[in-house]
Design a protein around this motif. Structure first.
Motif, mmCIF file in Angstrom:
data_model
loop_
_atom_site.group_PDB
_atom_site.id
_atom_site.type_symbol
_atom_site.label_atom_id
_atom_site.label_comp_id
_atom_site.label_asym_id
_atom_site.label_seq_id
_atom_site.Cartn_x
_atom_site.Cartn_y
_atom_site.Cartn_z
ATOM 1 N N ASN A 43 -3.704 22.472 0.542
ATOM 2 C CA ASN A 43 -2.917 23.698 0.411
ATOM 3 C C ASN A 43 -3.066 24.564 1.656
ATOM 4 O OD1 ASN A 43 -1.333 25.695 -1.143
ATOM 5 N ND2 ASN A 43 -3.218 26.877 -1.090
ATOM 6 N N LYS A 44 -4.299 24.656 2.187
ATOM 7 C CA LYS A 44 -4.523 25.413 3.423
ATOM 8 C C LYS A 44 -3.797 24.764 4.591
ATOM 9 C CE LYS A 44 -6.612 28.579 5.955
ATOM 10 N NZ LYS A 44 -6.283 28.112 7.313
ATOM 11 N N ALA A 45 -3.800 23.430 4.629
ATOM 12 C CA ALA A 45 -3.104 22.720 5.705
ATOM 13 C C ALA A 45 -1.603 22.980 5.642
ATOM 14 C CB ALA A 45 -3.391 21.217 5.625
ATOM 15 N N VAL A 46 -1.043 23.050 4.433
ATOM 16 C CA VAL A 46 0.386 23.352 4.271
ATOM 17 C C VAL A 46 0.690 24.759 4.781
ATOM 18 C CG1 VAL A 46 2.204 23.787 2.573
ATOM 19 C CG2 VAL A 46 0.781 21.745 2.379
ATOM 20 N N GLU A 47 -0.155 25.718 4.436
ATOM 21 C CA GLU A 47 0.056 27.087 4.891
ATOM 22 C C GLU A 47 -0.024 27.180 6.415
ATOM 23 O OE1 GLU A 47 -2.858 29.352 2.829
ATOM 24 O OE2 GLU A 47 -1.750 29.374 0.923
ATOM 25 N N ASP A 48 -0.969 26.468 7.016
ATOM 26 C CA ASP A 48 -1.092 26.470 8.473
ATOM 27 C C ASP A 48 0.127 25.833 9.130
ATOM 28 O OD1 ASP A 48 -3.543 27.680 8.234
ATOM 29 O OD2 ASP A 48 -4.701 25.826 8.465
ATOM 30 N N ALA A 49 0.613 24.738 8.546
ATOM 31 C CA ALA A 49 1.791 24.070 9.099
ATOM 32 C C ALA A 49 3.018 24.980 9.033
ATOM 33 C CB ALA A 49 2.059 22.763 8.358
ATOM 34 N N LYS A 109 0.837 -1.190 0.000
ATOM 35 C CA LYS A 109 0.000 0.000 0.000
ATOM 36 C C LYS A 109 0.879 1.249 0.000
ATOM 37 C CE LYS A 109 -3.752 2.212 2.530
ATOM 38 N NZ LYS A 109 -4.613 2.140 3.749
ATOM 39 N N PRO A 110 0.630 2.192 -0.912
ATOM 40 C CA PRO A 110 1.475 3.378 -0.964
ATOM 41 C C PRO A 110 1.369 4.188 0.324
ATOM 42 C CG PRO A 110 -0.486 3.647 -2.335
ATOM 43 C CD PRO A 110 -0.448 2.216 -1.917
ATOM 44 N N VAL A 111 2.496 4.741 0.709
ATOM 45 C CA VAL A 111 2.555 5.526 1.937
ATOM 46 C C VAL A 111 1.979 6.912 1.680
ATOM 47 C CG1 VAL A 111 4.084 6.491 3.689
ATOM 48 C CG2 VAL A 111 4.583 4.248 2.704
ATOM 49 N N ASP A 112 1.126 7.368 2.573
ATOM 50 C CA ASP A 112 0.555 8.708 2.466
ATOM 51 C C ASP A 112 1.591 9.697 2.982
ATOM 52 O OD1 ASP A 112 -0.952 10.946 2.228
ATOM 53 O OD2 ASP A 112 -2.458 10.389 3.712
ATOM 54 N N TRP A 113 2.193 10.445 2.074
ATOM 55 C CA TRP A 113 3.281 11.341 2.445
ATOM 56 C C TRP A 113 2.794 12.689 2.965
ATOM 57 C CZ3 TRP A 113 2.639 15.712 -0.362
ATOM 58 C CH2 TRP A 113 2.008 15.613 -1.600
ATOM 59 N N ARG A 114 1.520 12.964 2.839
ATOM 60 C CA ARG A 114 1.009 14.292 3.230
ATOM 61 C C ARG A 114 1.167 14.577 4.721
ATOM 62 N NH1 ARG A 114 -4.004 15.959 -0.714
ATOM 63 N NH2 ARG A 114 -3.105 15.160 -2.638
ATOM 64 N N PRO A 115 0.795 13.654 5.617
ATOM 65 C CA PRO A 115 1.018 13.930 7.044
ATOM 66 C C PRO A 115 2.487 14.144 7.382
ATOM 67 C CG PRO A 115 -0.507 12.097 6.758
ATOM 68 C CD PRO A 115 0.079 12.384 5.410
ATOM 69 N N ILE A 116 3.378 13.454 6.657
ATOM 70 C CA ILE A 116 4.815 13.622 6.910
ATOM 71 C C ILE A 116 5.246 15.033 6.544
ATOM 72 C CG2 ILE A 116 7.118 12.775 6.325
ATOM 73 C CD1 ILE A 116 5.877 10.071 5.679
ATOM 74 N N VAL A 117 4.750 15.533 5.411
ATOM 75 C CA VAL A 117 5.085 16.896 4.983
ATOM 76 C C VAL A 117 4.568 17.917 5.983
ATOM 77 C CG1 VAL A 117 4.576 18.654 3.252
ATOM 78 C CG2 VAL A 117 5.278 16.378 2.537
#
Length: 210
Positions: free
Chosen positions: A71-77, A28-36
């Motif tokens: 994109n909003k989550a990236v800006e908040d992070a 199963k591919p790893v979800d990289w979004r939480p890592i970012v």
């Protein structure tokens, strides 16, 4: 009377046509979004976040473009990461930080007096206090440090948060400290020159676009 012998043959288990092969599917591919997002909340640098997730900057750019919520989550992070940087800047500017002492090119170590069983300081034959190096919980020597503060960081923080009070101001005056006198003819010529330059840039941009 002749007897006929029958030979019975058995097939190894799992070798017949009815046997089912056990196959391993694609992982199963790893979800990289939480890592970012987690990496950006600590260090708001896109390159480091992409390296932590094992992706390219283009992959992150496409995901942000296709998913407004992400994109909003990236800006908040990234804002969280900047908050951490501001907190560290405030600590170094106001609270201060410990800087190791270097003496004659070598790191200086922290020493403490040696006490006897009654808690009294021990001295040698000359009356000098007997000392020993201090060691931390891990058994390593503790370096001697001095507390320092960053005036430059403090100035930047104040100017950023209290611009109306601490921002640099440049006041220009005319002859004798009076107001600057602007000739109407010179001002009109200046405006005309600026408009002509803007028209030239617009024309040049149009030529490149053809």
């Amino acid at each position: 009377m002749a007897t006929t012998s029958h030979k019975t043959t058995t097939k190894p288990a799992g070798r017949g046509p009815a046997a089912k092969e056990k196959r391993v599917g694609n992982p199963k591919p790893v979800d990289w979004r939480p890592i970012v997002l987690e990496a950006l909340s600590r260090v708001p640098v896109v390159r480091e976040a992409c390296q932590a997730a094992g992706i390219t900057r283009m992959t992150l750019w496409r995901a942000r473009k296709d998913d407004p919520d992400f994109n909003k989550a990236v800006e908040d992070a990234m804002e969280d990461g900047i908050d951490c940087a501001e907190q560290e800047a405030f600590r170094r500017a106001v609270t201060g930080y410990e800087e190791p002492v270097v003496h004659k090119g070598e790191l200086a170590w922290l020493y403490e007096p040696v006490l006897d069983e009654k808690g009294a300081i021990q001295r040698d034959e000359k009356g000098d206090v007997i000392v020993r190096p201090v060691r931390g919980p891990d058994g390593k020597l503790v370096p001697l440090t001095i507390r320092k503060h960053s005036d430059q960081l403090l100035s930047l923080i104040l100017r950023g948060r209290r611009k109306q009070v601490y921002a640099e101001r440049i006041e220009q005056t005319g002859a004798g400290g009076g107001p600057i006198e602007i000739d109407a003819t010179k001002r009109a010529a200046r405006v005309a020159a600026l408009m002509a330059a803007a028209a030239q840039r617009k024309a040049a941009a149009g030529d490149h676009g053809e």
